[in-house]
Design an enzyme around this catalytic site. Structure first.
Site, PDB file in Angstrom:
ATOM      1  N   GLY A 137      60.744 -19.575 -32.547  1.00  9.85           N
ATOM      2  CA  GLY A 137      60.174 -19.395 -33.872  1.00  9.85           C
ATOM      3  C   GLY A 137      60.159 -17.936 -34.270  1.00  9.85           C
ATOM      4  CB  CYS A 138      57.610 -15.965 -36.130  1.00 10.22           C
ATOM      5  SG  CYS A 138      57.455 -17.010 -37.602  1.00 10.22           S
ATOM      6  CB  ALA A 139      58.002 -14.942 -30.758  1.00  6.02           C
TER       7      ALA A 139
END
Length: 343
Positions: A137-139
């Site tokens: 995801g965003c990481a």
């Protein structure tokens, strides 16, 4: 023989949409429109415009998961090929000089992987290693850099192409008026990036990275899967989580690296949203301009998940600042990712 960034390229799809246009699309699902207090949210998120992979009318229907994923496969490969071409040209490399392709993406399913489908049309070698990474995801923008750097550390002769692709708009559900769906519609967007990493040249060097995953935190962020595909899990507690839990982890990482936070210039932080940036700025309250680059990317592009931190990184590197550069991002797990780049 440190792994170094040879080049970085970012890209968004061709369909631009303003925040007010998004609000109007969401409002059109209800005969009475949006309540004033809900409509006002679109003016307070720090996002001005975004890019989406399909024209707005595509999102007015109820496309099922196979239809959405078909868009992900076709349009996603186009974006990645364009981003890869830009990054390779900036590094002065041909596709057949790349040994490993790492691809981070969590907004669609591709088996065979998209990078494996790019080998022949782009001229990569058939024996190039393709390494798809799903679920960050965003990481993923930070963790993908860690994986690319580790591939070079394992074999300093390797040239690695890191790709990130997220088409967050394909998770939009027309008519969903739940609070989390409204918040998601104010923030998320589509984008891609490409980064060439090798031990060649004198580009910024990738130092140590760290990842911290908190127990019993799955409900913070992730996907639910149903007949329409990927449905967002998103907690309203993210800003307070950053203050109470992520900030101490970042401080511990910097201490282990022997870095004085007060001496650092603006870090490259993934812009999860305005309130998340507010919380991150409290962690870096020595910066006179705050997280200006992070806020600028959020305003111009929204939250594109994994590629977004590379948009911030590209702007910061172009600014000409020197010294250690901290990178941070948060994603499903719930997990925090940190890394240091030495300019």
């Amino acid at each position: 023989m440190l792994p170094r960034i040879q080049s970085i390229a970012t890209l968004v799809p061709p369909h631009a949409i303003t925040q007010h246009q998004v609000r109007d699309v969401v409002a059109s699902a209800s005969p009475r429109g949006l309540p004033a207090r809900v409509a006002a949210i679109y003016d307070s998120t720090g996002v001005n415009s975004r890019a989406i992979v399909q024209p707005p009318e595509f999102y007015l229907g109820s496309a099922d998961f196979p239809q959405r994923n078909a868009v992900y496969l076709a349009e996603g490969q186009k974006l990645l090929e364009q981003a890869a071409s830009k990054a390779l040209a900036r590094a002065g490399l041909a596709p057949d000089q790349i040994d490993v392709i790492v691809c981070v993406s969590s907004t669609g399913i591709a088996t065979p992987s998209i990078p494996s489908q790019m080998l022949e049309p782009m001229g990569f070698r058939p024996n190039a290693m393709c390494l798809p990474l799903f679920g960050y995801g965003c990481a993923g923008g930070v963790l993908g850099l860690q994986v690319a750097a580790d591939m070079v550390r394992a074999d300093p002769g390797r040239r690695v192409l890191l790709l990130t692709l997220e088409l967050c708009s394909l998770a939009f559900r027309f008519g969903d008026m739940e609070k989390k769906a409204i918040i998601a519609s104010t923030l998320f967007a589509d984008g891609a990036s490409a980064v060439v990493v090798s031990a060649d040249g004198d580009g910024p060097a990738l130092g140590n990275f760290a990842q911290h995953t908190w127990p019993d935190s799955r409900a913070m962020m992730g996907w639910d899967v149903d007949t329409m595909g990927l449905g967002l899990i998103l907690s309203r507690d993210l800003p307070s989580f950053v203050r109470e839990h992520f900030a101490p982890v970042v401080d511990g990482f910097l201490a282990r690296e022997g870095l004085d936070k007060a001496s650092l210039t603006e870090p490259a932080c993934h812009p999860g949203g305005r309130k998340v940036i507010d919380a991150l700025e409290e962690c870096f309250d020595h910066l006179p301009q705050g997280l200006a680059m992070t806020r600028g990317v959020l305003a111009d592009h929204g939250n594109m998940s994994s590629p977004t931190v590379h948009f911030v990184l590209e702007r910061i590197l172009a600014s000409g600042a020197t010294g250690p550069l901290l990178m941070t991002a948060l994603g499903p797990g719930f997990t925090g990712a940190m890394g240091v780049l030495h300019r």
